[in-house]
Design an enzyme around this catalytic site. Sequence first.
Site, PDB file in Angstrom:
ATOM      1  N   HIS A   1      61.386  44.773  40.358  1.00 62.86           N
ATOM      2  CA  HIS A   1      60.047  44.234  40.140  1.00 62.86           C
ATOM      3  C   HIS A   1      59.361  44.956  38.997  1.00 62.86           C
ATOM      4  O   HIS A   1      59.535  46.164  38.817  1.00 62.86           O
ATOM      5  CB  HIS A   1      59.178  44.383  41.392  1.00 62.86           C
ATOM      6  CG  HIS A   1      59.547  43.447  42.495  1.00 62.86           C
ATOM      7  ND1 HIS A   1      58.904  42.253  42.696  1.00 62.86           N
ATOM      8  CD2 HIS A   1      60.507  43.532  43.440  1.00 62.86           C
ATOM      9  CE1 HIS A   1      59.456  41.633  43.739  1.00 62.86           C
ATOM     10  NE2 HIS A   1      60.426  42.401  44.207  1.00 62.86           N
TER      11      HIS A   1
ATOM     12  N   GLU B   1      58.753  34.658  40.770  1.00 54.74           N
ATOM     13  CA  GLU B   1      59.942  35.177  41.431  1.00 54.74           C
ATOM     14  C   GLU B   1      61.191  34.845  40.634  1.00 54.74           C
ATOM     15  O   GLU B   1      61.404  33.704  40.234  1.00 54.74           O
ATOM     16  CB  GLU B   1      60.038  34.592  42.848  1.00 54.74           C
ATOM     17  CG  GLU B   1      61.015  35.309  43.729  1.00 54.74           C
ATOM     18  CD  GLU B   1      60.849  34.949  45.207  1.00 54.74           C
ATOM     19  OE1 GLU B   1      61.767  35.274  45.966  1.00 54.74           O
ATOM     20  OE2 GLU B   1      59.824  34.352  45.578  1.00 54.74           O
TER      21      GLU B   1
ATOM     22  N   GLY C   1      57.588  41.431  46.487  1.00 53.19           N
ATOM     23  CA  GLY C   1      56.575  41.586  45.444  1.00 53.19           C
ATOM     24  C   GLY C   1      55.345  42.300  45.959  1.00 53.19           C
ATOM     25  O   GLY C   1      54.770  43.161  45.274  1.00 53.19           O
TER      26      GLY C   1
ATOM     27  N   CYS D   1      55.473  36.426  48.189  1.00 54.37           N
ATOM     28  CA  CYS D   1      56.708  37.177  47.944  1.00 54.37           C
ATOM     29  C   CYS D   1      56.569  38.524  48.631  1.00 54.37           C
ATOM     30  O   CYS D   1      55.764  39.356  48.205  1.00 54.37           O
ATOM     31  CB  CYS D   1      56.940  37.343  46.444  1.00 54.37           C
ATOM     32  SG  CYS D   1      58.415  38.315  46.045  1.00 54.37           S
TER      33      CYS D   1
ATOM     34  N   CYS E   1      64.603  39.803  50.327  1.00 56.04           N
ATOM     35  CA  CYS E   1      63.474  38.878  50.450  1.00 56.04           C
ATOM     36  C   CYS E   1      62.671  39.285  51.676  1.00 56.04           C
ATOM     37  O   CYS E   1      63.136  39.136  52.809  1.00 56.04           O
ATOM     38  CB  CYS E   1      63.953  37.436  50.573  1.00 56.04           C
ATOM     39  SG  CYS E   1      62.599  36.241  50.755  1.00 56.04           S
TER      40      CYS E   1
END
Length: 269
Positions: free
Chosen positions: A151, A200, A212, A209, A74
Amino acid sequence: MRVSFTKMHGLGNDFVVLDARTAELPEVNARFARNIADRREGIGCDQLILLTPSDAGDFRMRIFNPDGSEVEACGNASRAVALLHGQPATIETAGGLIFAQPAGGGIAVDMGEPRFEWEVIPLAFAMDTLSMPVGWEELNNPVAVNVGNPHVIFFVDDCDAVDLARLGPLIENDPLFPNRVNVNVATVDSRSAIRLHVWERGAGLTRACGTGACATAIAAMRRDLVERETRVTLPGGDLMIGWSDANRITMTGPATASFTGSFDWSQFA
């Protein structure tokens, strides 16, 4: 047992941080994480973050989503715990070691090297991850990138017009993604600017994010849509993402400590 916590956020992506680096805490399980993250009956957060000792880094960061699942990485939480630590730090995560340090009024995080191999994303079967021959309604031919977690990135004319609340869970849970996947929908506005919305994995729509933003910038760079340093604008604000010649990703942005408090562990166990 009464336990202290720190509430933090990175661009509105918010966390409850528990620090077990010097004082051991009971085991965090999925039920406990769900109860803490509940915004009506718990403290409320996008992720529960647990800091513990590490033999590989200065400390270890474990990350739990609101559905109780534990995830590998994260980016926004990395900046938050680096701010809490107060000095440069090597942080062990399930996705690998990362390095964070203060930079320009924010926190810069070396997020490691991106991976593009289909089996590392992971995907259920082999395919080109730069232009995947798959689609879900108007979202087609995405890029897949692993930046410590998986992702998939779709480039569209207007990311604001995509109903990601509906399409996000369909794509996240598609059998093509054995470990589920984070879903990014992006619009390239210039050679140095991307707009992004993220569904997410395990958390849903989010204001920001960090992984991301990293994955999306790398995907755009691989397609030669942007330069090797670019701004990514999410609903919560901006992150700067760079991809060095040494194949390292750097994410720079703000982090904020909102407040501190304490709770009785047995209330949420």
